[in-house]
Design a protein around this motif. Structure first.
Motif, short mmCIF file in Angstrom:
data_model
loop_
_atom_site.label_atom_id
_atom_site.label_comp_id
_atom_site.label_asym_id
_atom_site.label_seq_id
_atom_site.Cartn_x
_atom_site.Cartn_y
_atom_site.Cartn_z
N LEU A 170 8.35 -3.65 -11.17
CA LEU A 170 7.02 -3.23 -10.75
C LEU A 170 6.96 -1.71 -10.77
N TRP A 171 6.06 -1.18 -11.58
CA TRP A 171 5.92 0.28 -11.67
C TRP A 171 4.64 0.70 -10.96
N ASP A 172 4.77 1.79 -10.21
CA ASP A 172 3.65 2.29 -9.42
C ASP A 172 2.56 2.84 -10.33
N LEU A 173 1.34 2.34 -10.20
CA LEU A 173 0.22 2.85 -11.01
C LEU A 173 -0.47 4.02 -10.33
N ASN A 174 0.01 4.39 -9.14
CA ASN A 174 -0.57 5.55 -8.45
C ASN A 174 0.01 6.87 -8.95
N GLN A 175 0.61 6.86 -10.12
CA GLN A 175 1.17 8.08 -10.69
C GLN A 175 0.23 8.56 -11.78
N ASN A 176 -0.19 9.82 -11.70
CA ASN A 176 -1.15 10.26 -12.71
C ASN A 176 -0.51 11.07 -13.84
N ASN A 177 0.81 11.32 -13.73
CA ASN A 177 1.42 12.13 -14.80
C ASN A 177 2.29 11.30 -15.75
N GLY A 178 2.12 9.97 -15.67
CA GLY A 178 2.81 9.11 -16.63
C GLY A 178 4.29 8.86 -16.32
N THR A 179 4.82 9.39 -15.22
CA THR A 179 6.23 9.12 -14.92
C THR A 179 6.37 7.70 -14.39
N ILE A 180 7.54 7.13 -14.68
CA ILE A 180 7.80 5.77 -14.22
C ILE A 180 8.38 5.84 -12.81
N VAL A 181 7.68 5.22 -11.86
CA VAL A 181 8.23 5.11 -10.50
C VAL A 181 8.42 3.63 -10.22
N SER A 182 9.68 3.21 -10.18
CA SER A 182 10.01 1.80 -9.97
C SER A 182 9.95 1.48 -8.49
N LEU A 183 9.24 0.39 -8.16
CA LEU A 183 9.23 -0.08 -6.76
C LEU A 183 9.90 -1.46 -6.74
N ASP A 184 11.13 -1.52 -7.20
CA ASP A 184 11.82 -2.80 -7.37
C ASP A 184 13.33 -2.58 -7.37
N LYS A 185 14.07 -3.61 -7.78
CA LYS A 185 15.54 -3.53 -7.69
C LYS A 185 16.15 -2.46 -8.59
N ASP A 186 15.38 -1.94 -9.54
CA ASP A 186 15.91 -0.83 -10.36
C ASP A 186 16.28 0.37 -9.48
N ARG A 187 15.67 0.48 -8.29
CA ARG A 187 16.03 1.59 -7.39
C ARG A 187 17.49 1.45 -6.96
N PHE A 188 17.94 0.21 -6.83
CA PHE A 188 19.34 -0.05 -6.48
C PHE A 188 20.22 0.01 -7.73
N ARG A 189 19.78 -0.67 -8.79
CA ARG A 189 20.57 -0.69 -10.04
C ARG A 189 20.88 0.73 -10.50
N ASN A 190 19.87 1.60 -10.44
CA ASN A 190 20.00 2.95 -11.02
C ASN A 190 20.19 4.04 -9.97
N SER A 206 9.15 -2.12 1.24
CA SER A 206 8.17 -2.08 2.35
C SER A 206 6.80 -1.71 1.82
N GLU A 207 6.76 -0.79 0.87
CA GLU A 207 5.49 -0.35 0.29
C GLU A 207 4.79 -1.53 -0.40
#
Ligand code: UDP
Length: 242
Positions: free
Chosen positions: A202-222, A232-233
């Motif tokens: 799940l990537w956050d769509l609240n980013q306006n500069n095109g960066t990928i912000v993962s709100l999922d297990k990739d935060r742990f994997r990477n 929580s978010e």
């Protein structure tokens, strides 16, 4: 958790307990996080509860939209009651955007939009590292007949349409996800397991500069940090939306 309940099975992220009704089970969500077939492990306090609550809301949404699932209701914040099913040993991955193993195993560039979405089916077998299957290999393995395989693939596409919109409404881009299905005692195929940031990208769509912000297990994997905060978010956005 009631200590009288018999533990039927313990997996990496969940424990399955017997229910007094033999057609039901209790699924308890653990705080353990694993990645790379459990080569990487950690515990995050509150993860079990968040995944249970997120999953229950998503199952309720899918059931409302006529998707048959094993979900029957919450028992408490980190456990749910579900129909007992015989899990089909397949991991059905649907990809809307190329990422993860697809890009590691092929020359496909991360971020490529996949239209129509790609369905990849893996054998659910930790000892073999969940290998990617082909239609012919599935046939050879006699895991499931063609008709049921088609049914599962169609249901996965329907689930994708529903979930893509669900997550879009809470400003999340559904990149990919993994589903598991099983047979009830009456022989009906239903969606099982969980749907949470553990098995969805799940990537956050609240980013306006095109960066990928993962709100999922990739935060742990990477090792991106902010793991529980991301889960929580998602829970917060779902609750504000529903
Ligand atoms: N996934 C999962 N369990 C697995 C493998 C993958 O839930 O054992 C999910 C994963 O979280 C992602 C999607 O399936 O949302 C696709 O994962 P991929 O095949 O890219 O594997 P990865 O590189 O993430 O291990």
């Amino acid at each position: 958790m009631n200590s009288k309940l018999d533990l039927i099975y313990e997996g990496k992220a969940k424990k399955i307990f017997a229910h007094e009704d033999s057609d039901k089970v209790i699924i308890e969500f653990k705080d353990d996080a694993t990645a790379f077939n459990a080569l990487k492990k950690a515990k995050f306090e509150g993860k079990g509860e968040l995944n249970c609550l997120i999953s229950s809301k998503i199952f309720e949404f899918l059931i409302k939209n006529k998707i048959p699932t094993h979900y029957l209701g919450l028992k408490n914040n980190n456990s749910m009651i579900a129909q007992k099913i015989n899990i089909i040993p397949l991991e059905v991955v649907l990809r809307n955007i190329a990422y993860g193993s697809l890009c590691k195993q092929t020359t496909i560039q991360p971020g490529l939009v996949l239209e129509p979405p790609l369905i990849d089916i893996y054998l659910k077998n930790d000892n073999l590292n969940d290998p990617l299957l082909t239609k012919d290999r599935i046939k050879l393995l006699k895991i499931i007949n063609n008709e049921d395989l088609e049914y599962i693939s169609d249901m996965t596409l329907r689930i994708n349409k529903l979930l893509k919109e669900f997550f879009y409404n809470i400003k999340l881009n559904l990149v990919d996800f993994k589903l598991e299905f099983g047979y009830t005692s009456k022989g009906q195929i239903v969606l099982g397991d969980e749907i949470s940031p553990d098995n969805c990208r799940l990537w956050d769509l609240n980013q306006n500069n095109g960066t990928i912000v993962s709100l999922d297990k990739d935060r742990f994997r990477n090792d991106l940090g902010g793991f529980i905060e991301a889960y929580s978010e998602i829970n917060k956005r779902i609750n504000n939306f529903i």
